[in-house]
Design a protein around this motif. Sequence first.
Motif, PDB file in Angstrom:
ATOM      1  N   ARG A 163      48.314  -2.698  31.607  1.00 50.14           N
ATOM      2  CA  ARG A 163      47.501  -3.947  32.526  1.00 50.14           C
ATOM      3  C   ARG A 163      48.465  -4.693  33.049  1.00 50.14           C
ATOM      4  O   ARG A 163      47.982  -5.547  33.914  1.00 50.14           O
ATOM      5  CB  ARG A 163      46.574  -4.485  31.584  1.00 50.14           C
ATOM      6  N   ARG A 164      49.903  -4.777  33.046  1.00 46.25           N
ATOM      7  CA  ARG A 164      50.611  -5.430  33.200  1.00 46.25           C
ATOM      8  C   ARG A 164      52.139  -5.276  34.463  1.00 46.25           C
ATOM      9  O   ARG A 164      51.868  -5.669  34.729  1.00 46.25           O
ATOM     10  CB  ARG A 164      51.045  -6.182  31.834  1.00 46.25           C
ATOM     11  N   GLN A 165      51.508  -4.157  34.406  1.00 45.25           N
ATOM     12  CA  GLN A 165      51.728  -3.539  35.026  1.00 45.25           C
ATOM     13  C   GLN A 165      51.560  -2.992  36.084  1.00 45.25           C
ATOM     14  O   GLN A 165      49.760  -3.118  36.415  1.00 45.25           O
ATOM     15  CB  GLN A 165      52.312  -1.879  34.980  1.00 45.25           C
ATOM     16  N   ARG A 166      51.961  -3.573  37.996  1.00 43.23           N
ATOM     17  CA  ARG A 166      51.233  -3.173  39.053  1.00 43.23           C
ATOM     18  C   ARG A 166      50.778  -1.915  39.506  1.00 43.23           C
ATOM     19  O   ARG A 166      51.452  -0.780  38.321  1.00 43.23           O
ATOM     20  CB  ARG A 166      52.283  -3.963  39.923  1.00 43.23           C
ATOM     21  N   PRO A 167      49.487  -2.000  40.206  1.00 43.79           N
ATOM     22  CA  PRO A 167      48.739  -0.256  40.112  1.00 43.79           C
ATOM     23  C   PRO A 167      49.648   0.151  40.642  1.00 43.79           C
ATOM     24  O   PRO A 167      50.463  -0.008  42.120  1.00 43.79           O
ATOM     25  CB  PRO A 167      47.816  -1.561  41.213  1.00 43.79           C
ATOM     26  N   GLY A 168      49.113   1.861  41.130  1.00 41.15           N
ATOM     27  CA  GLY A 168      49.893   2.928  42.253  1.00 41.15           C
ATOM     28  C   GLY A 168      49.175   2.950  42.694  1.00 41.15           C
ATOM     29  O   GLY A 168      47.381   2.192  43.298  1.00 41.15           O
ATOM     30  N   CYS A 169      49.486   3.568  44.513  1.00 40.12           N
ATOM     31  CA  CYS A 169      48.235   3.879  45.369  1.00 40.12           C
ATOM     32  C   CYS A 169      48.548   5.607  45.910  1.00 40.12           C
ATOM     33  O   CYS A 169      49.846   5.763  45.395  1.00 40.12           O
ATOM     34  CB  CYS A 169      48.764   3.075  46.029  1.00 40.12           C
ATOM     35  N   SER A 170      47.523   6.041  46.649  1.00 42.43           N
ATOM     36  CA  SER A 170      47.991   7.044  47.235  1.00 42.43           C
ATOM     37  C   SER A 170      47.370   6.852  48.573  1.00 42.43           C
ATOM     38  O   SER A 170      46.621   5.815  49.070  1.00 42.43           O
ATOM     39  CB  SER A 170      46.847   8.134  47.071  1.00 42.43           C
ATOM     40  N   VAL A 171      48.432   8.045  49.233  1.00 35.78           N
ATOM     41  CA  VAL A 171      48.672   7.607  50.609  1.00 35.78           C
ATOM     42  C   VAL A 171      49.073   9.150  51.679  1.00 35.78           C
ATOM     43  O   VAL A 171      48.948   9.956  51.735  1.00 35.78           O
ATOM     44  CB  VAL A 171      49.807   6.954  51.635  1.00 35.78           C
ATOM     45  N   VAL A 172      47.788   9.181  52.877  1.00 40.03           N
ATOM     46  CA  VAL A 172      47.516   9.869  53.571  1.00 40.03           C
ATOM     47  C   VAL A 172      47.676   9.169  55.272  1.00 40.03           C
ATOM     48  O   VAL A 172      47.403   8.287  55.967  1.00 40.03           O
ATOM     49  CB  VAL A 172      45.879  10.214  53.988  1.00 40.03           C
ATOM     50  N   LEU A 173      48.589  10.014  55.611  1.00 42.47           N
ATOM     51  CA  LEU A 173      49.738  10.272  57.166  1.00 42.47           C
ATOM     52  C   LEU A 173      48.499   9.958  58.557  1.00 42.47           C
ATOM     53  O   LEU A 173      47.995  10.451  57.708  1.00 42.47           O
ATOM     54  CB  LEU A 173      50.678  10.538  56.973  1.00 42.47           C
TER      55      LEU A 173
ATOM     56  N   THR B 247      48.900  11.966  60.697  1.00 43.01           N
ATOM     57  CA  THR B 247      49.200  13.222  60.900  1.00 43.01           C
ATOM     58  C   THR B 247      48.012  13.956  60.046  1.00 43.01           C
ATOM     59  O   THR B 247      47.279  15.506  60.018  1.00 43.01           O
ATOM     60  CB  THR B 247      50.396  14.079  60.738  1.00 43.01           C
ATOM     61  N   GLY B 248      47.467  13.579  58.918  1.00 42.47           N
ATOM     62  CA  GLY B 248      46.232  13.259  58.168  1.00 42.47           C
ATOM     63  C   GLY B 248      46.970  15.057  57.105  1.00 42.47           C
ATOM     64  O   GLY B 248      46.037  15.402  56.120  1.00 42.47           O
ATOM     65  N   LYS B 249      48.327  14.544  56.660  1.00 41.84           N
ATOM     66  CA  LYS B 249      49.644  14.989  55.469  1.00 41.84           C
ATOM     67  C   LYS B 249      48.737  13.447  54.404  1.00 41.84           C
ATOM     68  O   LYS B 249      49.592  12.503  54.991  1.00 41.84           O
ATOM     69  CB  LYS B 249      50.467  15.705  55.733  1.00 41.84           C
ATOM     70  N   ASP B 250      48.443  14.173  53.173  1.00 41.81           N
ATOM     71  CA  ASP B 250      49.147  13.684  51.896  1.00 41.81           C
ATOM     72  C   ASP B 250      49.731  13.868  51.332  1.00 41.81           C
ATOM     73  O   ASP B 250      50.815  14.797  50.923  1.00 41.81           O
ATOM     74  CB  ASP B 250      47.130  14.106  50.634  1.00 41.81           C
ATOM     75  N   ILE B 251      50.508  12.289  51.931  1.00 41.06           N
ATOM     76  CA  ILE B 251      51.857  12.707  50.878  1.00 41.06           C
ATOM     77  C   ILE B 251      51.730  11.930  49.293  1.00 41.06           C
ATOM     78  O   ILE B 251      52.683  11.844  48.739  1.00 41.06           O
ATOM     79  CB  ILE B 251      52.556  11.585  51.579  1.00 41.06           C
ATOM     80  N   GLY B 252      50.517  11.877  48.670  1.00 35.89           N
ATOM     81  CA  GLY B 252      50.065  11.764  47.410  1.00 35.89           C
ATOM     82  C   GLY B 252      50.481  10.421  46.354  1.00 35.89           C
ATOM     83  O   GLY B 252      50.331   9.173  47.238  1.00 35.89           O
ATOM     84  N   CYS B 253      50.782  10.088  45.680  1.00 35.39           N
ATOM     85  CA  CYS B 253      50.669   8.835  44.564  1.00 35.39           C
ATOM     86  C   CYS B 253      52.030   7.870  44.771  1.00 35.39           C
ATOM     87  O   CYS B 253      53.102   9.601  44.463  1.00 35.39           O
ATOM     88  CB  CYS B 253      50.138   9.520  43.317  1.00 35.39           C
ATOM     89  N   PHE B 254      51.916   7.124  44.173  1.00 38.56           N
ATOM     90  CA  PHE B 254      53.479   6.272  44.276  1.00 38.56           C
ATOM     91  C   PHE B 254      53.517   5.459  43.658  1.00 38.56           C
ATOM     92  O   PHE B 254      52.458   4.731  43.248  1.00 38.56           O
ATOM     93  CB  PHE B 254      53.054   5.544  45.568  1.00 38.56           C
ATOM     94  N   THR B 255      53.954   5.652  42.171  1.00 41.09           N
ATOM     95  CA  THR B 255      53.828   3.949  41.809  1.00 41.09           C
ATOM     96  C   THR B 255      53.885   3.191  42.352  1.00 41.09           C
ATOM     97  O   THR B 255      54.935   2.843  43.396  1.00 41.09           O
ATOM     98  CB  THR B 255      54.995   4.081  40.489  1.00 41.09           C
ATOM     99  N   ALA B 256      53.742   1.562  41.656  1.00 41.82           N
ATOM    100  CA  ALA B 256      54.373   0.105  42.239  1.00 41.82           C
ATOM    101  C   ALA B 256      55.572   0.170  43.090  1.00 41.82           C
ATOM    102  O   ALA B 256      55.846  -0.490  44.109  1.00 41.82           O
ATOM    103  CB  ALA B 256      53.901  -1.053  41.500  1.00 41.82           C
TER     104      ALA B 256
END
Length: 111
Positions: free
Chosen positions: A33-43, A45-54
Amino acid sequence: MSARSIHIGQAVYCQMHQLAGVIYDIFPAAAGRRQRPGCSVVLATGKDIGCFTASEADQLLQPLGKTSLQYRFLGLAQLQAAIQQGYFAKAWQEATFQAQAAGLTVSTTSY
């Protein structure tokens, strides 16, 4: 990107691809919980560039602003269907506009 500012539908700019995109999922950090959340992004162009840690998001994504996207990620098949059905189109337009307004180079090449 701060934990407070990260949200579903947020426009981001990915310098590596020179494209705008939107956050479609936020997930808790593996370290707890003390860490910041990550996220997933779609560009845009429709390309899912996946998950990113904070920390990866801090390095690779530039936050832009809000888009009109309201989305609940349930799985990759659902994501692909939403992309193909044009569900993200307006949000991508908004994200691309925000990137251009910020003076960022936005690629016209589709990946």
